[in-house]
Design an enzyme around this catalytic site. Structure first.
Site, PDB file in Angstrom:
ATOM      1  N   THR A 178     -34.996  73.590 -30.320  1.00  0.00           N
ATOM      2  CA  THR A 178     -35.362  72.182 -30.478  1.00  0.00           C
ATOM      3  C   THR A 178     -36.879  72.057 -30.486  1.00  0.00           C
ATOM      4  O   THR A 178     -37.581  72.960 -30.016  1.00  0.00           O
ATOM      5  CB  THR A 178     -34.790  71.328 -29.328  1.00  0.00           C
ATOM      6  N   ASN A 223     -37.804  68.818 -29.529  1.00  0.00           N
ATOM      7  CA  ASN A 223     -37.789  67.550 -28.801  1.00  0.00           C
ATOM      8  C   ASN A 223     -38.439  67.756 -27.417  1.00  0.00           C
ATOM      9  O   ASN A 223     -37.892  68.453 -26.553  1.00  0.00           O
ATOM     10  CB  ASN A 223     -36.318  67.099 -28.675  1.00  0.00           C
ATOM     11  N   ASP A 226     -25.976  70.259 -29.251  1.00  0.00           N
ATOM     12  CA  ASP A 226     -25.649  69.189 -30.185  1.00  0.00           C
ATOM     13  C   ASP A 226     -24.869  68.126 -29.413  1.00  0.00           C
ATOM     14  O   ASP A 226     -24.018  68.445 -28.582  1.00  0.00           O
ATOM     15  CB  ASP A 226     -24.826  69.717 -31.367  1.00  0.00           C
ATOM     16  N   PHE A 242     -33.206  56.378 -25.214  1.00  0.00           N
ATOM     17  CA  PHE A 242     -33.345  56.439 -26.672  1.00  0.00           C
ATOM     18  C   PHE A 242     -31.941  56.342 -27.271  1.00  0.00           C
ATOM     19  O   PHE A 242     -30.950  56.243 -26.553  1.00  0.00           O
ATOM     20  CB  PHE A 242     -34.032  57.752 -27.089  1.00  0.00           C
ATOM     21  N   GLY A 243     -31.883  56.375 -28.600  1.00  0.00           N
ATOM     22  CA  GLY A 243     -30.589  56.396 -29.299  1.00  0.00           C
ATOM     23  C   GLY A 243     -29.707  55.225 -28.913  1.00  0.00           C
ATOM     24  O   GLY A 243     -30.127  54.068 -28.940  1.00  0.00           O
ATOM     25  N   ASP A 264     -28.553  54.450 -26.011  1.00  0.00           N
ATOM     26  CA  ASP A 264     -28.629  54.131 -24.575  1.00  0.00           C
ATOM     27  C   ASP A 264     -28.457  52.639 -24.244  1.00  0.00           C
ATOM     28  O   ASP A 264     -27.781  52.306 -23.268  1.00  0.00           O
ATOM     29  CB  ASP A 264     -29.942  54.635 -23.972  1.00  0.00           C
ATOM     30  N   LYS A 284     -30.414  58.730 -15.016  1.00  0.00           N
ATOM     31  CA  LYS A 284     -29.604  59.072 -16.197  1.00  0.00           C
ATOM     32  C   LYS A 284     -29.288  60.574 -16.224  1.00  0.00           C
ATOM     33  O   LYS A 284     -28.139  60.967 -16.424  1.00  0.00           O
ATOM     34  CB  LYS A 284     -30.347  58.643 -17.477  1.00  0.00           C
TER      35      LYS A 284
HETATM   36  P1  IMP Z   1     -28.874  65.408 -30.632  1.00  0.00           P
HETATM   37  O1  IMP Z   1     -27.803  66.374 -31.028  1.00  0.00           O
HETATM   38  O2  IMP Z   1     -29.313  65.570 -29.218  1.00  0.00           O
HETATM   39  O3  IMP Z   1     -30.021  65.372 -31.608  1.00  0.00           O
HETATM   40  O4  IMP Z   1     -28.214  63.950 -30.673  1.00  0.00           O
HETATM   41  C1  IMP Z   1     -27.691  63.387 -31.855  1.00  0.00           C
HETATM   42  C2  IMP Z   1     -27.749  61.878 -31.770  1.00  0.00           C
HETATM   43  O5  IMP Z   1     -26.923  61.410 -30.700  1.00  0.00           O
HETATM   44  C3  IMP Z   1     -29.136  61.314 -31.480  1.00  0.00           C
HETATM   45  O6  IMP Z   1     -29.861  61.084 -32.658  1.00  0.00           O
HETATM   46  C4  IMP Z   1     -28.821  60.004 -30.768  1.00  0.00           C
HETATM   47  O7  IMP Z   1     -28.546  59.006 -31.713  1.00  0.00           O
HETATM   48  C5  IMP Z   1     -27.539  60.324 -30.031  1.00  0.00           C
HETATM   49  N1  IMP Z   1     -27.823  60.719 -28.635  1.00  0.00           N
HETATM   50  C6  IMP Z   1     -27.890  61.975 -28.141  1.00  0.00           C
HETATM   51  N2  IMP Z   1     -28.154  61.958 -26.828  1.00  0.00           N
HETATM   52  C7  IMP Z   1     -28.245  60.656 -26.486  1.00  0.00           C
HETATM   53  C8  IMP Z   1     -28.523  59.993 -25.244  1.00  0.00           C
HETATM   54  O8  IMP Z   1     -28.730  60.587 -24.186  1.00  0.00           O
HETATM   55  N3  IMP Z   1     -28.527  58.641 -25.281  1.00  0.00           N
HETATM   56  C9  IMP Z   1     -28.322  57.926 -26.424  1.00  0.00           C
HETATM   57  N4  IMP Z   1     -28.085  58.492 -27.604  1.00  0.00           N
HETATM   58  C10 IMP Z   1     -28.042  59.847 -27.639  1.00  0.00           C
END
Ligand code: IMP
Length: 197
Positions: free
Chosen positions: A12, A14, A73, A154-155, A157, A177
């Site tokens: 990642t 991130n 993921d 984020f996302g 949440d 969290k």
């Molecule tokens: P990733 O696999 O961690 O990149 O997550 C994929 C997608 O899931 C992200 O773009 C967010 O939209 C959503 N997501 C992942 N983790 C979280 C979280 O902790 N809170 C809210 N949305 C999340």
């Protein structure tokens, strides 16, 4: 006496995720990001499940760069939407993807007439070392609120309320969290595997 920390790549870039895992694993491991190993390409996430996508990302790093590594993921799985947005959580709304606001608005629209609000966040982590490929997961159950609330996180949440709570994830501190989140739980399951390497 000093000891050399074991190097392991987290697939990642991130910074939030990197900080989180570095603070959890402590001094025994040096966690490298994709950028730090010179991997600047977008690893294609072509799988149809979270398990497949995390495996694809970890195998990519192992095959092209040779490091011990792990990849995660995550998806939001909503019962009344047959598990959607799931593996497509980052790309739910039309457009280039990763537009959290658009994704959340589409989710609320699709949930407008649904009485069953049950949902879960699920994170799958794949670890690849000389010992082979192993997967762990972390899940947090909850419900989808009717309107967004909170400024943190984020996302999705602002619309996800974890079981046993009145507040959305976006209303909690990062520490609160992480203690109950899907990713926090997946990392907890990963730790014993790392410590046995
Ligand atoms: P990733 O696999 O961690 O990149 O997550 C994929 C997608 O899931 C992200 O773009 C967010 O939209 C959503 N997501 C992942 N983790 C979280 C979280 O902790 N809170 C809210 N949305 C999340």
């Amino acid at each position: 006496m000093t000891h050399t920390p074991r190097r392991i790549v987290f697939a990642t870039n991130n910074l939030h995720k990197l900080d989180e895992i570095r603070s959890i694993v402590g001094d025994n491991f040096e966690i490298l990001s994709l950028k730090e190993i010179g991997c600047n390409e977008d690893i294609p996430e072509t799988g149809s499940t979270l398990d497949e996508n995390s495996l694809i990302k970890a195998r990519y790093v192992r095959t092209h760069y040779g490091y011990d590594c792990f990849a995660d993921d995550t998806g939001l799985e909503v019962e009344a939407l047959s598990g959607a947005p799931g593996v497509r959580s980052a790309r739910y709304a039309p457009g280039p993807g990763h537009d959290s606001q658009a994704n959340m608005e589409l989710l609320l629209r699709n949930m407008a007439d649904k009485a069953n609000r049950r949902a879960r966040f699920r994170t799958v982590i794949t670890l690849i070392t000389d010992e082979g490929e192993r997967q762990v997961e972390g899940v947090v159950e909850g419900t989808i609120a009717r309107t967004p609330s909170g400024e943190g996180g984020f996302g999705y949440d602002p619309v996800f309320v974890p079981e046993g709570e009145q507040r959305s994830f976006a209303m909690m501190s990062a520490r609160e969290k992480n203690a109950i989140s899907h990713r926090g739980r997946a990392v907890e399951a990963l730790l014993p595997l790392l410590n046995n390497l």
